[in-house]
Design a protein around this motif. Sequence first.
Motif, short mmCIF file in Angstrom:
data_model
loop_
_atom_site.label_atom_id
_atom_site.label_comp_id
_atom_site.label_asym_id
_atom_site.label_seq_id
_atom_site.Cartn_x
_atom_site.Cartn_y
_atom_site.Cartn_z
N GLY A 102 0.82 -1.21 0.00
CA GLY A 102 0.00 0.00 0.00
C GLY A 102 0.85 1.26 0.00
O GLY A 102 0.56 2.22 -0.71
N VAL A 103 1.92 1.25 0.78
CA VAL A 103 2.84 2.39 0.80
C VAL A 103 3.49 2.55 -0.57
O VAL A 103 3.60 3.67 -1.10
CB VAL A 103 3.90 2.22 1.91
CG1 VAL A 103 5.01 3.26 1.79
CG2 VAL A 103 3.25 2.29 3.28
N ALA A 104 3.91 1.44 -1.17
CA ALA A 104 4.54 1.51 -2.50
C ALA A 104 3.54 2.00 -3.55
O ALA A 104 3.93 2.71 -4.48
CB ALA A 104 5.09 0.14 -2.89
N THR A 105 2.28 1.66 -3.40
CA THR A 105 1.25 2.14 -4.34
C THR A 105 1.14 3.66 -4.28
O THR A 105 1.06 4.33 -5.31
CB THR A 105 -0.11 1.49 -4.03
OG1 THR A 105 0.01 0.08 -4.14
CG2 THR A 105 -1.19 1.98 -4.97
N VAL A 106 1.16 4.19 -3.07
CA VAL A 106 1.03 5.64 -2.90
C VAL A 106 2.30 6.37 -3.32
O VAL A 106 2.25 7.38 -4.02
CB VAL A 106 0.69 5.97 -1.42
CG1 VAL A 106 0.79 7.47 -1.16
CG2 VAL A 106 -0.69 5.45 -1.07
N LEU A 107 3.46 5.83 -2.91
CA LEU A 107 4.71 6.56 -3.13
C LEU A 107 5.30 6.40 -4.52
O LEU A 107 5.84 7.36 -5.07
CB LEU A 107 5.75 6.14 -2.09
CG LEU A 107 5.42 6.48 -0.63
CD1 LEU A 107 6.52 5.99 0.29
CD2 LEU A 107 5.18 7.97 -0.46
N VAL A 108 5.25 5.20 -5.07
CA VAL A 108 5.92 4.98 -6.36
C VAL A 108 4.98 4.49 -7.46
O VAL A 108 5.42 4.12 -8.54
CB VAL A 108 7.12 4.01 -6.23
CG1 VAL A 108 8.19 4.59 -5.34
CG2 VAL A 108 6.67 2.65 -5.74
N ALA A 110 3.01 1.75 -7.56
CA ALA A 110 2.92 0.29 -7.77
C ALA A 110 1.46 -0.08 -8.07
O ALA A 110 0.54 0.65 -7.69
CB ALA A 110 3.42 -0.45 -6.54
N PRO A 111 1.24 -1.21 -8.73
CA PRO A 111 -0.15 -1.63 -8.99
C PRO A 111 -0.93 -1.79 -7.68
O PRO A 111 -0.35 -2.09 -6.65
CB PRO A 111 0.00 -2.98 -9.69
CG PRO A 111 1.41 -3.07 -10.11
CD PRO A 111 2.21 -2.15 -9.25
N VAL A 112 -2.23 -1.60 -7.74
CA VAL A 112 -3.08 -1.74 -6.56
C VAL A 112 -3.09 -3.19 -6.11
O VAL A 112 -3.22 -4.11 -6.92
CB VAL A 112 -4.51 -1.23 -6.85
CG1 VAL A 112 -5.42 -1.47 -5.67
CG2 VAL A 112 -4.48 0.24 -7.22
N PHE A 113 -2.97 -3.40 -4.81
CA PHE A 113 -2.95 -4.74 -4.22
C PHE A 113 -4.37 -5.29 -4.14
O PHE A 113 -5.27 -4.61 -3.65
CB PHE A 113 -2.34 -4.66 -2.81
CG PHE A 113 -2.23 -5.97 -2.13
CD1 PHE A 113 -1.20 -6.84 -2.42
CD2 PHE A 113 -3.17 -6.35 -1.18
CE1 PHE A 113 -1.09 -8.06 -1.78
CE2 PHE A 113 -3.07 -7.57 -0.54
CZ PHE A 113 -2.02 -8.42 -0.83
N GLU A 114 -4.56 -6.49 -4.61
CA GLU A 114 -5.87 -7.14 -4.52
C GLU A 114 -6.00 -7.77 -3.13
O GLU A 114 -5.20 -8.65 -2.77
CB GLU A 114 -6.02 -8.22 -5.59
CG GLU A 114 -6.10 -7.68 -6.99
CD GLU A 114 -7.36 -6.87 -7.24
OE1 GLU A 114 -8.41 -7.18 -6.64
OE2 GLU A 114 -7.29 -5.92 -8.01
N PRO A 115 -6.97 -7.37 -2.32
CA PRO A 115 -7.08 -7.87 -0.94
C PRO A 115 -7.20 -9.39 -0.84
O PRO A 115 -6.73 -9.98 0.13
CB PRO A 115 -8.33 -7.18 -0.41
CG PRO A 115 -8.47 -5.96 -1.24
CD PRO A 115 -7.94 -6.32 -2.60
N VAL A 116 -7.80 -10.04 -1.83
CA VAL A 116 -7.96 -11.49 -1.75
C VAL A 116 -6.60 -12.19 -1.71
O VAL A 116 -6.47 -13.29 -1.18
CB VAL A 116 -8.84 -12.01 -2.92
CG1 VAL A 116 -8.09 -11.96 -4.23
CG2 VAL A 116 -9.33 -13.41 -2.62
N MET A 117 -5.57 -11.53 -2.23
CA MET A 117 -4.24 -12.13 -2.20
C MET A 117 -3.67 -12.22 -0.80
O MET A 117 -2.74 -12.98 -0.54
CB MET A 117 -3.28 -11.35 -3.11
CG MET A 117 -3.64 -11.45 -4.58
SD MET A 117 -3.74 -13.16 -5.16
CE MET A 117 -2.04 -13.64 -5.02
N SER A 118 -4.22 -11.46 0.14
CA SER A 118 -3.74 -11.54 1.53
C SER A 118 -4.00 -12.93 2.10
O SER A 118 -3.21 -13.44 2.89
CB SER A 118 -4.40 -10.47 2.39
OG SER A 118 -5.80 -10.67 2.45
N VAL A 119 -5.09 -13.57 1.68
CA VAL A 119 -5.38 -14.94 2.14
C VAL A 119 -4.33 -15.90 1.59
O VAL A 119 -3.83 -16.77 2.31
CB VAL A 119 -6.79 -15.37 1.71
CG1 VAL A 119 -7.06 -16.82 2.08
CG2 VAL A 119 -7.83 -14.46 2.32
#
Length: 138
Positions: A102-108, A110-119
Amino acid sequence: MINLVPETYSAPPAARRRYIWRTMAMLAALLALFAGYYALGGGAGTHSLNIAMLAISIVFVAGATYEIVILIRALDELQQRIHILAWAIGGCLAVTVMFLWGVATVLVGAPVFEPVMSVVMATLGYYISLFLLGQRYS
């Protein structure tokens, strides 16, 4: 020999058989339901079908969670500690990766993280931790 269901390696034989048969049956049923869902055109413009599949998925996740709890309760205290610690490490790994992504998405950008991948990450972290902890305590 490689144990294809590593979370059961220290479980009593009856608990191991029960867990393996029930989880594999649930997985096969869920895969068949998803195949039918996509064959009926699920995902695009089929609101009632999407809601039904969501409800079915919730029931399957609850069933798998129940089976994991029953399996872990069948273990001795040391094995319970190992499994719970492995789940804690896997969960912390997933939260840390999600935060950093999430920090990398805001700062550089990066592609948005899909929450389902947290599982997926938490489960992968659990299995890796279980392997490493099993090596430490064996």
